[in-house]
Motif scaffolding. Structure first.
Motif, PDB file in Angstrom:
ATOM      1  N   ARG A 197       0.822  -1.171   0.021  1.00 33.66           N
ATOM      2  CA  ARG A 197      -0.025   0.121   0.000  1.00 33.66           C
ATOM      3  C   ARG A 197       0.879   1.121   0.034  1.00 33.66           C
ATOM      4  NH1 ARG A 197      -3.880   0.177   4.712  1.00 33.66           N
ATOM      5  NH2 ARG A 197      -4.950   1.880   3.483  1.00 33.66           N
ATOM      6  N   ALA A 198       2.112   1.016   0.200  1.00 29.13           N
ATOM      7  CA  ALA A 198       3.024   2.297  -0.023  1.00 29.13           C
ATOM      8  C   ALA A 198       2.898   2.937  -1.248  1.00 29.13           C
ATOM      9  CB  ALA A 198       4.384   1.862   0.553  1.00 29.13           C
ATOM     10  N   GLN A 199       3.138   4.326  -1.107  1.00 29.09           N
ATOM     11  CA  GLN A 199       3.383   5.119  -2.344  1.00 29.09           C
ATOM     12  C   GLN A 199       5.044   5.248  -2.616  1.00 29.09           C
ATOM     13  OE1 GLN A 199       1.193   8.894  -3.028  1.00 29.09           O
ATOM     14  NE2 GLN A 199      -0.271   8.087  -1.478  1.00 29.09           N
ATOM     15  N   LEU A 200       5.633   5.026  -3.634  1.00 28.57           N
ATOM     16  CA  LEU A 200       6.916   4.927  -3.676  1.00 28.57           C
ATOM     17  C   LEU A 200       7.211   5.788  -4.612  1.00 28.57           C
ATOM     18  CD1 LEU A 200       7.326   0.953  -3.594  1.00 28.57           C
ATOM     19  CD2 LEU A 200       7.472   2.601  -1.766  1.00 28.57           C
ATOM     20  N   THR A 201       8.589   6.611  -4.383  1.00 29.19           N
ATOM     21  CA  THR A 201       9.157   7.416  -5.223  1.00 29.19           C
ATOM     22  C   THR A 201      10.663   6.805  -5.216  1.00 29.19           C
ATOM     23  OG1 THR A 201       7.687   9.098  -4.439  1.00 29.19           O
ATOM     24  CG2 THR A 201      10.023   9.873  -5.821  1.00 29.19           C
ATOM     25  N   GLY A 202      11.240   6.991  -6.274  1.00 28.97           N
ATOM     26  CA  GLY A 202      12.651   6.538  -6.740  1.00 28.97           C
ATOM     27  C   GLY A 202      13.312   7.881  -7.286  1.00 28.97           C
ATOM     28  N   VAL A 203      14.469   8.265  -6.809  1.00 27.98           N
ATOM     29  CA  VAL A 203      15.381   9.218  -7.180  1.00 27.98           C
ATOM     30  C   VAL A 203      16.741   8.631  -7.883  1.00 27.98           C
ATOM     31  CG1 VAL A 203      16.574  11.304  -6.895  1.00 27.98           C
ATOM     32  CG2 VAL A 203      14.093  11.082  -6.266  1.00 27.98           C
ATOM     33  N   ASP A 204      17.178   8.978  -9.079  1.00 29.84           N
ATOM     34  CA  ASP A 204      18.569   8.741  -9.438  1.00 29.84           C
ATOM     35  C   ASP A 204      19.061   9.701 -10.386  1.00 29.84           C
ATOM     36  OD1 ASP A 204      19.994   6.061  -8.875  1.00 29.84           O
ATOM     37  OD2 ASP A 204      20.742   6.983 -10.896  1.00 29.84           O
ATOM     38  N   LEU A 205      20.497   9.783 -10.611  1.00 32.75           N
ATOM     39  CA  LEU A 205      20.971  10.649 -11.478  1.00 32.75           C
ATOM     40  C   LEU A 205      20.927  10.163 -12.874  1.00 32.75           C
ATOM     41  CD1 LEU A 205      24.080  12.459 -10.231  1.00 32.75           C
ATOM     42  CD2 LEU A 205      22.376  13.641 -11.478  1.00 32.75           C
ATOM     43  N   SER A 206      20.945   8.696 -13.107  1.00 29.18           N
ATOM     44  CA  SER A 206      20.979   8.205 -14.124  1.00 29.18           C
ATOM     45  C   SER A 206      19.818   7.916 -14.876  1.00 29.18           C
ATOM     46  CB  SER A 206      21.792   6.950 -14.349  1.00 29.18           C
ATOM     47  OG  SER A 206      22.005   6.261 -15.335  1.00 29.18           O
ATOM     48  N   PRO A 207      19.646   8.512 -16.239  1.00 28.84           N
ATOM     49  CA  PRO A 207      18.171   8.278 -16.823  1.00 28.84           C
ATOM     50  C   PRO A 207      18.105   6.761 -17.339  1.00 28.84           C
ATOM     51  CG  PRO A 207      19.606   9.600 -17.965  1.00 28.84           C
ATOM     52  CD  PRO A 207      20.228   9.771 -16.647  1.00 28.84           C
ATOM     53  N   TYR A 208      19.272   6.309 -17.535  1.00 31.75           N
ATOM     54  CA  TYR A 208      19.374   4.921 -18.083  1.00 31.75           C
ATOM     55  C   TYR A 208      19.021   4.045 -16.860  1.00 31.75           C
ATOM     56  CZ  TYR A 208      21.914   7.841 -21.354  1.00 31.75           C
ATOM     57  OH  TYR A 208      22.290   9.057 -21.954  1.00 31.75           O
ATOM     58  N   TYR A 209      19.519   4.280 -15.852  1.00 27.42           N
ATOM     59  CA  TYR A 209      19.145   3.145 -14.697  1.00 27.42           C
ATOM     60  C   TYR A 209      17.674   3.176 -14.365  1.00 27.42           C
ATOM     61  CZ  TYR A 209      23.852   1.557 -14.011  1.00 27.42           C
ATOM     62  OH  TYR A 209      25.107   0.865 -14.415  1.00 27.42           O
ATOM     63  N   LEU A 210      17.204   4.766 -14.287  1.00 28.24           N
ATOM     64  CA  LEU A 210      15.715   4.819 -14.257  1.00 28.24           C
ATOM     65  C   LEU A 210      15.020   4.137 -15.238  1.00 28.24           C
ATOM     66  CD1 LEU A 210      15.544   8.756 -12.971  1.00 28.24           C
ATOM     67  CD2 LEU A 210      15.355   6.259 -11.479  1.00 28.24           C
ATOM     68  N   GLU A 211      15.298   3.948 -16.313  1.00 27.51           N
ATOM     69  CA  GLU A 211      14.559   3.235 -17.518  1.00 27.51           C
ATOM     70  C   GLU A 211      14.461   1.728 -17.131  1.00 27.51           C
ATOM     71  OE1 GLU A 211      13.053   4.976 -19.562  1.00 27.51           O
ATOM     72  OE2 GLU A 211      12.043   3.173 -20.083  1.00 27.51           O
ATOM     73  N   VAL A 212      15.525   1.272 -16.473  1.00 29.03           N
ATOM     74  CA  VAL A 212      15.239  -0.173 -16.219  1.00 29.03           C
ATOM     75  C   VAL A 212      14.442  -0.313 -14.941  1.00 29.03           C
ATOM     76  CG1 VAL A 212      16.706  -2.173 -15.230  1.00 29.03           C
ATOM     77  CG2 VAL A 212      17.733  -0.729 -17.127  1.00 29.03           C
ATOM     78  N   ALA A 213      14.385   0.721 -14.037  1.00 27.82           N
ATOM     79  CA  ALA A 213      13.821   0.763 -12.866  1.00 27.82           C
ATOM     80  C   ALA A 213      12.349   0.963 -13.316  1.00 27.82           C
ATOM     81  CB  ALA A 213      14.145   1.857 -11.893  1.00 27.82           C
ATOM     82  N   ARG A 214      12.160   1.551 -14.254  1.00 25.36           N
ATOM     83  CA  ARG A 214      10.748   1.599 -14.810  1.00 25.36           C
ATOM     84  C   ARG A 214      10.144   0.296 -15.348  1.00 25.36           C
ATOM     85  NH1 ARG A 214      11.858   6.513 -17.208  1.00 25.36           N
ATOM     86  NH2 ARG A 214      11.074   7.453 -15.305  1.00 25.36           N
ATOM     87  N   ARG A 215      10.925  -0.283 -16.003  1.00 25.43           N
ATOM     88  CA  ARG A 215      10.538  -1.574 -16.496  1.00 25.43           C
ATOM     89  C   ARG A 215      10.278  -2.504 -15.159  1.00 25.43           C
ATOM     90  NH1 ARG A 215      15.003  -3.274 -20.270  1.00 25.43           N
ATOM     91  NH2 ARG A 215      15.717  -1.059 -20.500  1.00 25.43           N
ATOM     92  N   GLU A 216      11.378  -2.594 -14.220  1.00 25.55           N
ATOM     93  CA  GLU A 216      11.312  -3.467 -13.128  1.00 25.55           C
ATOM     94  C   GLU A 216      10.114  -3.236 -12.326  1.00 25.55           C
ATOM     95  OE1 GLU A 216      13.499  -6.062 -10.675  1.00 25.55           O
ATOM     96  OE2 GLU A 216      13.922  -5.337 -12.665  1.00 25.55           O
ATOM     97  N   THR A 217       9.327  -2.047 -12.301  1.00 27.15           N
ATOM     98  CA  THR A 217       8.277  -1.654 -11.631  1.00 27.15           C
ATOM     99  C   THR A 217       6.921  -1.435 -12.396  1.00 27.15           C
ATOM    100  OG1 THR A 217       8.965   0.526 -11.295  1.00 27.15           O
ATOM    101  CG2 THR A 217       9.804  -0.677  -9.454  1.00 27.15           C
ATOM    102  N   ALA A 218       7.369  -1.658 -13.636  1.00 26.06           N
ATOM    103  CA  ALA A 218       6.120  -1.319 -14.615  1.00 26.06           C
ATOM    104  C   ALA A 218       4.686  -1.971 -14.068  1.00 26.06           C
ATOM    105  CB  ALA A 218       6.390  -1.749 -16.018  1.00 26.06           C
ATOM    106  N   SER A 219       4.717  -3.159 -13.587  1.00 29.18           N
ATOM    107  CA  SER A 219       3.427  -3.962 -13.200  1.00 29.18           C
ATOM    108  C   SER A 219       2.808  -3.499 -11.589  1.00 29.18           C
ATOM    109  CB  SER A 219       3.640  -5.322 -12.897  1.00 29.18           C
ATOM    110  OG  SER A 219       4.734  -5.718 -12.038  1.00 29.18           O
ATOM    111  N   SER A 220       3.802  -2.440 -10.970  1.00 25.61           N
ATOM    112  CA  SER A 220       3.162  -2.074  -9.792  1.00 25.61           C
ATOM    113  C   SER A 220       2.860  -0.463  -9.809  1.00 25.61           C
ATOM    114  CB  SER A 220       4.477  -2.077  -8.830  1.00 25.61           C
ATOM    115  OG  SER A 220       5.164  -3.128  -8.911  1.00 25.61           O
ATOM    116  N   PRO A 221       1.738  -0.233  -9.697  1.00 21.63           N
ATOM    117  CA  PRO A 221       0.961   1.113  -9.619  1.00 21.63           C
ATOM    118  C   PRO A 221       1.632   1.533  -8.439  1.00 21.63           C
ATOM    119  CG  PRO A 221      -0.710  -0.379  -9.014  1.00 21.63           C
ATOM    120  CD  PRO A 221       0.273  -1.420  -9.331  1.00 21.63           C
TER     121      PRO A 221
END
Ligand SMILES: C[S@@+](CC[C@H](N)C(=O)[O-])C[C@H]1O[C@@H](n2cnc3c(N)ncnc32)[C@H](O)[C@@H]1O
Length: 346
Positions: A197-221
């Motif tokens: 139920r948590a609302q999660l925010t991730g911050v990172d300097l690398s847009p490339y790493y965030l792109e992988v994070a986006r895929r990794e968490t895509a199924s999670s609203p």
């Protein structure tokens, strides 16, 4: 405990022992063949590392058996995905070793605007190709880290979940949690399963790493990802119940480390929690200084030596946090701290 739970705990221990043995063996052979290095650790040092490893796995199983996080987390290493990436990583290793030999820490992609990143970041951390600044690097990072830590990277990461799960409580309060330096999202993905139920925010300097994070968490609203420097978070004051940060601070110069702590303190609500998981430090690790001392050179980690002596608990206290617990988890430590309910004038 049910028979199924007992069997799965045994299977998990067997999996982890197999992973640490296999990765250790390949690393030793690779050192010998590619770097002409002899055995790095003495038998006593290896025994000590094994003891720490056993303690981590026992702690992980105990957390599951206590109902702290789901059993499914024990089996979430994406083996099929890593097997697909393995040839690319193996192909990259000679290039990394050559980069290490010639000291090529400035060898970053030419087609990106480096001025957008702080000077300390513009380097090939871990001698990895492109540093943190390409899709290629982002796609190999998780596999490389799991291999380096013998299958314990995610196990260490999830020790940072424990205080956050306790904060959410039995009724699973919908906390707002920020992961600073979230990388490819391995902690966010585990957090999503443990605190649904948590609302999660991730911050990172690398847009490339965030792109992988986006895929990794895509199924999670309910997961928001923000490309930003953690030294000046584009987030409102007092907007999070908790902040977590995993394996970030050893990669920052001391002044940047302090600026991030000050930003974390700003975005936390009064009484909010800060959980840091990062490498063990000099004072904790006298017994394994043989290990941590090699890391700075072997892995191109220029700020790691300073980190080793910059005690996290003392630094956080001096930055206005109140530290409540410090514990070790194999090669990592977990520090939990709070922002005082009433802000002090420091
Ligand atoms: C060693 S990695 C750890 C990533 C992730 N937390 C994990 O457990 O794998 C360090 C991460 O911090 C990010 N990073 C480094 N300096 C940063 C900064 N000043 N602001 C935001 N992110 C930063 C890097 O891009 C990288 O993804």
């Amino acid at each position: 405990m049910t028979a199924l739970a007992a069997v799965s705990s045994v299977a998990y221990r067997a999996q982890q022992i197999a992973l640490v043995s296999a990765c250790g063996y390949v690393q030793r052979v690779a050192r010998r063949v590619l770097m002409r290095e002899r055995e790095v650790f003495s038998p006593e040092q290896l025994a000590d590392l094994r003891r720490r490893h056993r303690a981590l796995i026992a702690r992980d199983v105990a957390n599951v058996e206590a109902g702290i996080y789901p059993r499914a987390l024990l089996f979430q290493i994406p083996f099929a995905d890593y097997a697909r990436r393995l040839p690319r990583l193996a192909w990259d290793v000679p290039a990394m070793l050559q980069r290490r030999a010639r000291g090529g820490w400035r060898e970053l992609p030419r087609d990106i605007d480096l001025s957008r990143y702080p000077p300390y970041y513009r380097r090939t951390f871990h001698w990895q190709t492109d540093g943190y600044l390409s899709q290629h690097s982002a796609e190999l990072y998780d596999l490389g880290v799991e291999f380096l830590f013998g299958g314990t990277a995610d196990v260490m990461r999830r020790q940072a979940l424990v205080p956050l799960i306790e904060l959410a409580g039995r009724d699973n309060r919908p906390l707002r949690i920020l992961d600073v330096g979230c990388g490819t999202g391995r902690t966010l993905a585990q957090l999503r399963r443990a605190c649904p139920r948590a609302q999660l925010t991730g911050v990172d300097l690398s847009p490339y790493y965030l792109e992988v994070a986006r895929r990794e968490t895509a199924s999670s609203p309910g997961v928001e990802l923000v490309a930003a420097n953690a030294e000046s978070l584009p987030l409102p004051d007092a907007s999070f119940d908790a902040v977590v940060s995993v394996f970030l601070f050893h990669e920052l110069p001391r002044a940047a480390r302090r600026r991030v702590w000050s930003e974390v303190r700003r975005v936390l609500k009064p009484g909010g929690s800060f959980v840091v998981l990062d490498s063990i430090q000099r004072a904790d690790a006298r017994a394994i200084s043989y290990f941590v001392d090699r890391f700075a050179e072997d892995m191109h980690e220029p700020f790691y030596r300073d980190y080793l002596d910059d005690d996290l608990a003392a630094g956080l206290e001096a930055s206005g946090f109140r530290v409540s617990t410090v514990s070790e988890a194999y090669l990592a430590k977990v520090v939990t701290a709070r922002v005082p309910e009433v802000a002090s004038k420091e």
